[in-house]
Design a protein around this motif. Structure first.
Motif, mmCIF file in Angstrom:
data_model
loop_
_atom_site.group_PDB
_atom_site.id
_atom_site.type_symbol
_atom_site.label_atom_id
_atom_site.label_comp_id
_atom_site.label_asym_id
_atom_site.label_seq_id
_atom_site.Cartn_x
_atom_site.Cartn_y
_atom_site.Cartn_z
ATOM 1 N N SER A 77 45.365 27.197 38.927
ATOM 2 C CA SER A 77 44.509 28.310 39.652
ATOM 3 C C SER A 77 45.206 28.825 40.655
ATOM 4 N N GLY A 113 42.445 33.036 32.528
ATOM 5 C CA GLY A 113 41.920 34.490 32.568
ATOM 6 C C GLY A 113 40.197 34.311 32.370
ATOM 7 N N ASN A 164 38.662 33.452 35.024
ATOM 8 C CA ASN A 164 38.904 34.178 36.345
ATOM 9 C C ASN A 164 39.359 35.446 34.879
ATOM 10 N N ALA A 188 40.514 38.305 36.823
ATOM 11 C CA ALA A 188 41.653 38.793 38.098
ATOM 12 C C ALA A 188 42.790 37.572 37.717
ATOM 13 N N THR A 189 42.459 36.621 37.564
ATOM 14 C CA THR A 189 44.103 36.194 37.008
ATOM 15 C C THR A 189 44.871 36.465 36.148
ATOM 16 N N ILE A 206 44.591 39.061 34.917
ATOM 17 C CA ILE A 206 45.396 40.383 35.849
ATOM 18 C C ILE A 206 46.692 40.784 36.067
ATOM 19 N N LYS A 207 46.641 39.529 37.618
ATOM 20 C CA LYS A 207 48.191 39.153 37.775
ATOM 21 C C LYS A 207 48.320 38.569 37.019
ATOM 22 N N THR A 257 50.234 41.773 34.869
ATOM 23 C CA THR A 257 50.812 42.189 36.115
ATOM 24 C C THR A 257 52.430 42.184 35.965
ATOM 25 N N TYR A 286 36.200 45.312 33.453
ATOM 26 C CA TYR A 286 37.518 45.459 32.561
ATOM 27 C C TYR A 286 36.530 45.988 31.257
ATOM 28 N N HIS A 295 40.980 45.266 29.800
ATOM 29 C CA HIS A 295 41.507 44.229 31.029
ATOM 30 C C HIS A 295 43.503 44.950 31.511
ATOM 31 N N VAL A 318 42.947 47.763 33.331
ATOM 32 C CA VAL A 318 42.940 47.665 35.217
ATOM 33 C C VAL A 318 44.247 47.134 35.515
ATOM 34 N N GLN A 340 46.291 49.109 38.863
ATOM 35 C CA GLN A 340 46.505 48.532 40.172
ATOM 36 C C GLN A 340 47.645 48.691 40.409
#
Length: 944
Positions: free
Chosen positions: A405, A434, A437, A439-440, A442-443, A446, A477, A483, A486, A490
């Motif tokens: 992480s 994922g 978390n 959000a990870t 998503i990062k 992306t 989400y 996902h 999102v 962003q």
């Protein structure tokens, strides 16, 4: 050692015997002695009679224990009463005397005294710490315990004496002192830990190095795996290093790595013992880090600079020698897997090391060695991933997940690695992260969508998104469309924010747009199973507001964004997805913007593809929403006619002329205050006195594709007016064409007065002359208006609603032909040619829209042969009179079975009153118009 001869030479034997008898009587309490005198006697014997050392140190133990007891009881009294009893002066004097003498002995002869005194002091500290561990709240934290004992004169003196022993041997031999420290720690841990912490903080490098060395020597003597794993000294080493790790973790790490590096060096000076230690170093370090997570974290921080594939190849030869420390190779492999899973730092470096081993191409040694390393690395990597997967599924993630992480950036870089095993391993790690978390996830997605350059990388993106471990139902989400939705949200929102705040183009999204379009094409093809749920199109639909807003402002990526919006084919009537009105408006406005951008584009093929996309999108929008239709037509017309884009269609922008007219009006007001200039006064400015005739202002840019642009604009308008379904005979909606006609009138006619369909008496045109001249100038300066009027005329009866425009043009033509005087068709002036051209265009439009029936519809072929006054007569007595008495109303047009509106030319033939003037004039010019006369008046089809 101090020799007997030295004792005899320095101290008389009779005095030494008296001291010994005095000490024995006092120590055995056979007679009452002063404690200070007894201590001085003991110190004299310690210096002069070596044989008495054991007894002396035993006496000192009682002195220190008694002083420690008094200190503890004083603390307990203070806890109970709140008052601290006075400190015993006798204890202070005795201990001070012992301290001075022992320090002197160590200073004068450290080699002889330091090991003995160190061992004694450490053992005494251990016994005192254990004996009073449960009293005076000593069982609290290590720091508090350390502070409490260091406040005691007895224990502080013992620690100081031991520190002096270590410092005196720092450059010679501290082995015995460190060994004593380890032995005592084993025996009295954890009560003795405060001593270890203090000594270690005083000599961190020395203690750490010596402790590791002593532990390794002891580890080598173990006969079995269980014996080594359960070795008390090994655990003591772990405990000591664990205490020191708080402030000296870098020193510990350095010492361990130096030991590891030392074990790899083979020299001719190596003894059997040193060779044995070198072979045992790696198992020893593995056992240490297995027992301490702190030590494990310290050496895993920089694995990439510690272990390489080459070093692993060298270590691989020692596996058989290591087995005695672990039992079996399987046990060693299991231990390594366990340690990897426990790493809280540097986890991705370890994964990369395993991957490098799997991908190794060159290695010193035979091919079998390389093959073994590859297979073993694959096995360990698979075990690590499986164990991680199991832990994540059961909501009990292993420590290495914490490391992952913190290293998301490195994992993201691995996603783009050309080696499949590297990228897929990174994909699995992203899935694990994922799950815990989102959000990870998503990062990482992306990063992947913005940087993927191959189909394999995009396929990996889909595998990650659709993995079973990813919870598709978790808010927010699930509420935002998934996902990937999102991810798009962003990216687009950040890009919009950058565009409107910094006004900069964001070329970094080029690859993202390409990848998004590729994914949409995959989804549309139906050949990618992972996309059967339409996650890509659903994500795009969820972000249409941002996407369409960005489409309106993007220049660098407009073509590919248009491809994306065209690909998703929205809106579709009767479809389950109904886009919000904001999306409809944004997309309509953006598509119109895109049309004009395509007009300015240099690439021919790209430009043509862009026009096709515009037509498809406008047709979908305008058949779906009337609001979109009105907006699209209004924007297309207004921009093509009045804004800066009109130069794309050969418009003549006379901005400077307008300024001149305003100036002339002001000058006239200044010169003569009596000039009756009203609010609506017009100024016919043909030039400025002294500067000559007004010059036309050339456009800054010359567009060679004016005809093509006009053609494409008409196509775009057709798309806006198209029927939802293609008709065999007509593809235009009557309502849409009517709307287009009304918009033309609204834009071109300067007011709403006299905009009705009827034509008044010709004399009435004097009232509307100013407006008619304005309309005429509009058509002169904006040639596109003729194309639009002709387009409307084709789709009858919509042209009827443009009656006011045609009427205004006809009125100005009559006025201008009349003012031409005696000029004839032979005049080759520019004014004559322009006037004739305009007259032909007006008649053409009226004929095309069937506003004029035969033979009036053929006037355009006649007037080029006539004189000016003859043209005036035909326009006034034939055209104007007919239009005055036959209102251009949609009611004149009938609709056949195919939905086509038209007037039967035979039934609509005008009475002779409207053709007599034309007939007489043609008869006068029969020589040149004879063939047309026969066609228009003699060979006329007769209706039944």
């Amino acid at each position: 050692m101090i020799s007997h001869s030295t004792v005899i030479r320095n101290v008389p034997q009779q005095d030494l015997l008296s001291e010994l008898r005095f000490f024995i009587r006092g120590a055995t309490k056979k007679e009452k002695c002063n404690p200070l005198d007894l201590t001085k006697s003991a110190l004299t014997l310690l210096k002069c009679l070596p044989a008495s050392r054991v007894a002396i140190f035993e006496y000192f133990c009682k002195v220190f224990e008694n002083a420690s007891l008094n200190y503890i009881e004083g603390i307990e009294t203070e806890i109970k009463t709140g008052k601290l009893p006075p400190i015993s002066e006798a204890d202070e004097l005795v201990i001070s005397e012992i301290h001075v003498v022992l320090i002197t002995l160590i200073t004068e002869n450290a080699t002889a005294w330091a090991p003995t005194i160190s061992t004694w002091s450490l053992e005494l500290l251990g016994e005192i710490s254990t004996k009073y561990s449960g009293r005076a709240h000593i069982s609290s934290s290590l720091n508090e315990t350390l502070q409490l004992w260091m406040a005691c004169r007895a224990t502080r003196t013992l620690v100081d004496i031991n520190t002096k022993c270590l410092s005196s041997l720092i450059h010679s031999d501290t082995e015995s002192c460190i060994s004593a420290l380890l032995d005592t720690s084993v025996k009295h841990s954890p009560n003795f830990d405060w001593v270890v912490a203090h000594v270690g903080s005083c000599f961190p490098n020395t203690v750490i190095t010596r402790v590791l060395s002593c532990g390794l020597k002891d580890f080598c003597q173990n006969k079995s795996y269980d014996q080594g794993r359960n070795s008390p000294k090994l655990k003591s080493v772990v405990g000591i290093l664990g205490h020191l790790a708080g402030s000296h973790v870098q020193d510990i790490r350095k010492a361990i790595l130096e030991m590891f590096t030392w074990s790899l060096r083979e020299t001719f000076e190596d003894t059997d013992a040193s060779r044995l230690q070198k072979k045992a170093t790696v198992p020893y370090i593995l056992q240490l880090v297995y027992l301490s997570s702190t030590l494990l974290s310290s050496i895993c921080t920089d694995t990439k600079n510690t272990l390489t594939v080459e070093i692993i190849g060298r270590l691989y030869h020692f596996i058989d020698d290591w087995c005695k420390y672990f039992g079996t190779p399987e046990a060693l492999e299991e231990l390594i897997t366990t340690l990897i899973l426990r790493c809280e730092k540097g986890g991705i470096q370890i994964i990369n090391l395993l991957l490098k081993c799997i991908l190794v191409t060159k290695l010193r040694g035979n091919e079998q060695l390389k093959s073994d390393i590859i297979e073993k690395a694959k096995e360990i990597l698979q075990n690590v991933l499986q164990e991680t997967d199991e832990s994540v599924r059961h909501s009990n993630p292993v420590n290495i997940m914490s490391s992952f992480s913190k290293e998301v950036h490195e994992i993201n870089n691995m996603l783009l690695d050309p080696n499949v095993i590297v990228s897929e391993t990174a994909g699995q790690l992203v899935v694990f992260l994922g799950h815990i978390n989102p959000a990870t996830l998503i990062k990482s997605i992306t990063y992947l969508i913005q940087n993927a350059t191959t189909s394999d990388q995009l396929a990996l993106l889909l595998k990650v998104l659709t993995n079973e471990l990813i919870d598709k139902t978790s808010p927010p989400y699930s509420e935002k469309g998934g996902h990937f939705s999102v991810v798009l949200e962003q990216i687009l929102s950040r890009n919009i924010e950058k565009f409107f705040t910094s006004n900069e183009e964001n070329a970094d999204l080029s690859q993202m747009w390409k990848n998004l379009l590729t994914l949409l094409k995959w989804e549309k093809s139906g050949q990618v199973t992972l996309l059967n749920s339409h996650i890509i199109s659903r994500a795009v639909q969820a972000n249409l507001t941002n996407l369409t807003s960005l489409f309106a402002s993007e220049v660098l990526h407009m073509h590919i964004i248009a491809d994306i919006l065209d690909s998703i084919e929205i809106p579709i009537p009767n479809d389950s997805y109904s886009p919000p009105i904001q999306v409809i408006l944004n997309l309509t406005q953006s598509t119109v913007n895109y049309f004009f951008a395509c007009c300015k584009d240099d690439g021919t093929s790209r430009k043509i593809r862009g026009f096709r996309k515009v037509c498809r999108m406008l047709k979908r929008l305008c058949t779906y929403s009337k609001v979109a239709k009105v907006l699209a037509l209004r924007e297309l017309l207004e921009r093509a006619l009045f804004r800066s884009d009109n130069i794309l269609f050969e418009a003549n922008n006379n901005e400077h002329d307008d300024a001149s007219e305003k100036m002339l009006l002001k000058q006239n007001k200044k010169i003569n205050k009596t000039i009756p200039l009203t609010k609506h006064s017009s100024v016919f400015n043909g030039g400025i006195i002294g500067t000559g005739k007004r010059k036309s202002v050339a456009s800054d840019e010359l567009f060679t594709d004016i005809a093509a642009n006009t053609y494409q604009l008409i196509n775009a308008i057709k798309a806006c007016c198209a029927l939802p379904e293609d008709n065999k005979y007509t593809d235009m909606s009557l309502d849409s064409m009517t709307l287009l006609s009304l918009l033309l009138v609204q834009f071109v006619s300067p007011d709403v007065m006299y905009n009705g369909l009827p034509w008044p008496e010709e004399e009435f045109s004097k009232v509307t002359m100013e407006r008619d001249l304005f309309i005429r100038r509009m058509f002169t300066n904006t040639p596109l208006l003729w194309e639009l009027l002709s387009f409307v005329a084709v789709y009858r009866p919509a042209i009827c609603y443009c009656s006011v425009l045609i009427r205004a043009l006809t009125a100005t033509l009559i006025h201008q032909w009349k003012s031409m005087g005696e000029q004839s068709k032979d005049d080759d002036s520019e004014n004559y040619r322009m006037l004739m051209d305009t007259t032909v265009k007006v008649i053409d439009v009226m004929a095309l829209g069937q506003l004029l029936p035969p033979p009036l519809s053929s006037i355009r072929d006649v007037i080029p042969f006539l004189k000016c006054y003859e043209i005036v007569a035909i326009l006034r007595e034939c055209v104007w009179a007919y239009m005055r008495d036959h209102i251009p109303s949609p009611a004149l047009f009938g609709c056949d079975s195919n939905g086509i509106h038209w007037r039967d030319p035979i039934l609509a033939r005008p009475p002779e009153i409207y053709t007599n003037s034309l007939r007489i004039i043609m008869q006068r010019n029969i020589k040149s118009l004879g063939h047309m006369y026969a066609q228009m008046f003699i060979n006329v089809p007769k209706h039944e």
